[in-house]
Design an enzyme around this catalytic site. Sequence first.
Site, PDB file in Angstrom:
ATOM      1  N   CYS A 128       0.835  -1.209   0.000  1.00  0.00           N
ATOM      2  CA  CYS A 128       0.000   0.000   0.000  1.00  0.00           C
ATOM      3  C   CYS A 128       0.870   1.260   0.000  1.00  0.00           C
ATOM      4  CB  CYS A 128      -0.907  -0.062   1.233  1.00  0.00           C
ATOM      5  SG  CYS A 128      -1.710   1.473   1.679  1.00  0.00           S
ATOM      6  N   CYS A 159       0.120   3.841   2.704  1.00  0.00           N
ATOM      7  CA  CYS A 159       0.568   3.311   4.005  1.00  0.00           C
ATOM      8  C   CYS A 159       2.046   3.629   4.226  1.00  0.00           C
ATOM      9  CB  CYS A 159       0.367   1.799   4.076  1.00  0.00           C
ATOM     10  SG  CYS A 159      -1.348   1.267   3.941  1.00  0.00           S
TER      11      CYS A 159
END
Length: 108
Positions: free
Chosen positions: A33, A36
Site C-alpha cells: 500500500c 501506508c
Amino acid sequence: MGANVAEITDADFADKVLKASTLVVVDFWAPWCGPCKSIAPVLEEIAAELAGKVTILKVNVDDNPKSPSQYNVRAIPNLILFKGGAEVDRVVGAVPKDELVEKIKKSI
C-alpha cells in the site's frame, strides 16, 4: 518498523491495544500500500513527539486478518484510536500530519 512504532499481531492485539492504559493508535496497513508507506514516517514522528501520551502500533492486514475484520477495516491505511479498550476515533487514508495530531490530542 521504526524505533517508536511497533508491529503487533492478532494474537497480541487485545493485550497491547484493549488493555493499554494510554491512548493507542492502531495503523492497519499492508506492505503493498503506497499511502501506508507515505504515512509511516509521520506516525514515527508523532509517536516520538507524544511519547508517554500515546502508543502507535501497526497491524499488517495481510498477515493478521482477524483484527481488521473485527473492526470493519475496508480501506487502508486505516488508523483507529482506542482508549480504555474502545474505539474513540478513526482516520481513513493518508491525511496531513497536523490533522492527525489534532485528532490524537483530542482523544488523549
